[in-house]
Design an enzyme around this catalytic site. Sequence first.
Site, PDB file in Angstrom:
ATOM      1  N   ARG A  34       0.824  -1.218   0.000  1.00 40.61           N
ATOM      2  CA  ARG A  34       0.000   0.000   0.000  1.00 40.61           C
ATOM      3  C   ARG A  34       0.857   1.267   0.000  1.00 40.61           C
ATOM      4  O   ARG A  34       0.473   2.271  -0.608  1.00 40.61           O
ATOM      5  CB  ARG A  34      -0.917   0.005   1.215  1.00 40.61           C
ATOM      6  CG  ARG A  34      -2.138  -0.857   0.981  1.00 40.61           C
ATOM      7  CD  ARG A  34      -3.045  -0.819   2.171  1.00 40.61           C
ATOM      8  NE  ARG A  34      -4.361  -1.322   1.822  1.00 40.61           N
ATOM      9  CZ  ARG A  34      -5.296  -1.607   2.706  1.00 40.61           C
ATOM     10  NH1 ARG A  34      -5.065  -1.449   3.990  1.00 40.61           N
ATOM     11  NH2 ARG A  34      -6.469  -2.042   2.308  1.00 40.61           N
ATOM     12  N   GLY A 339      -6.180  -8.616   1.184  1.00 42.66           N
ATOM     13  CA  GLY A 339      -4.885  -8.866   1.810  1.00 42.66           C
ATOM     14  C   GLY A 339      -4.326 -10.262   1.553  1.00 42.66           C
ATOM     15  O   GLY A 339      -3.162 -10.411   1.153  1.00 42.66           O
ATOM     16  N   GLY A 362     -11.904  -4.425   1.879  1.00 44.89           N
ATOM     17  CA  GLY A 362     -13.344  -4.177   2.003  1.00 44.89           C
ATOM     18  C   GLY A 362     -13.853  -3.272   0.886  1.00 44.89           C
ATOM     19  O   GLY A 362     -14.943  -3.496   0.334  1.00 44.89           O
TER      20      GLY A 362
HETATM   21  C1  3PG Z   1      -8.565  -2.008   4.978  1.00 43.19           C
HETATM   22  O1  3PG Z   1      -7.516  -2.482   5.415  1.00 43.19           O
HETATM   23  O2  3PG Z   1      -9.428  -2.690   4.401  1.00 43.19           O
HETATM   24  C2  3PG Z   1      -8.736  -0.521   5.034  1.00 43.19           C
HETATM   25  O3  3PG Z   1      -7.566   0.120   5.386  1.00 43.19           O
HETATM   26  C3  3PG Z   1      -9.898  -0.135   5.933  1.00 43.19           C
HETATM   27  O4  3PG Z   1      -9.639  -0.470   7.256  1.00 43.19           O
HETATM   28  P1  3PG Z   1     -10.842  -0.613   8.302  1.00 43.19           P
HETATM   29  O5  3PG Z   1     -11.605  -1.848   7.890  1.00 43.19           O
HETATM   30  O6  3PG Z   1     -10.222  -0.724   9.665  1.00 43.19           O
HETATM   31  O7  3PG Z   1     -11.725   0.605   8.168  1.00 43.19           O
END
Ligand code: 3PG
Length: 386
Positions: A34, A339, A362
């Site tokens: 990222r 991820g 997400g």
């Molecule tokens: C993620 O890793 O999907 C984003 O950075 C969002 O993080 P969060 O789900 O803690 O809002």
Amino acid sequence: IIKMADLDLAGLRVLIRADLNVPVKDGKVTSDARIRASLPTIKLALAAGAKVMVTSHLGRPTEGEFAQEFSLEPVVNYLKEALENNVVLATDYLDGLALNAGELVVLENVRFNKGEKKNEEGLSKAYAALCDVFVMDAFGTAHRAQASTHGVGTFAPVACAGPLLSAELEALGKAMDKPARPMLAIVGGSKVSTKLTVLDSLSTIADQLVVGGGIANTFIAAQGHNVGKSLCEHDLVDTAKALMAKCEIPVATDVLVASEFSETAEATLKAASEVGDADMIFDLGPESANKLAEMIKEAKTIIWNGPVGVFEFANFSQGTEIIGRAIAESEAFSIAGGGDTLAAIDQFGLTDGISYISTGGGAFLEFVEGKVLPAVAMLEERAKNG
Ligand code: 3PG
């Protein structure tokens, strides 16, 4: 949407919301994907002669409280090396910051600020007051309507999309609007319940939907087979059947099983119809994986989210590797996100073969589901109404 590339940033105070939410272990960044994706945006702003501030969240700290383990310090150390620049970490910035052109300041984790997650107006205005131009570039957090992703953009003098956000929207848009067909989607993961909305929407869009990991076990159970002690949501068997009625969902015919979840557990190959009571399914068998690889060869658009087996364990990594390689070798327009998927791509060295690797987890899923991403909606609104 106004794009950062179309603005003259010289001398302006530019606040870039990036998604630098990276895994950190013992004070070191363990996966820099990222940050690497955000570097061109930061460099562009610096080269334009802007006074650059970068914000991000990291992890999920208790809101309003500082916690060293969620500090952006490791990210700042990474940036210092990558940019060969004296990057400063600002911890106290809500009342204003003095900085010079060509200077880079990283604002400490936005989730240490009260009101961040609730998108509070006061905090949004405080962020907005720091800048002349707000650049939303955090695609990975664009599905969150929070003060640093959404609220700030409604109050900043100018709000625009950064190059990474623009590239993500373009690539994902290309895959989802009028995709070249056949379109094949792969959704892996442990549970049907957590991926139900994405499975539901992909079952109406994709020509073939490949399910993997724990999700696949529920589909094996839906065929009337025993899944032994495997991860499986028996109460969602009817849901799995309903999805299979809407879309072609190939179900594994052979699987690799073990009797314990461990790196050293021995893999036994079994027909999917012959899984025993004590077995746990951890990967696809070679017959199933190769059949899917053939299907992947025919696809013209591929969406990949989630590994199909426990790829972290060498004995159960084959299925994900065969499928990943097939995607990387295919001529299709392929998009991968999430991820675990990125970790698998790294592990098998497939980066060059994937058309676009998204930084979103997400956010990627919500985009694929056809949901409106609040931060993007905010930019559209600003482009319309100024
Ligand atoms: C993620 O890793 O999907 C984003 O950075 C969002 O993080 P969060 O789900 O803690 O809002």
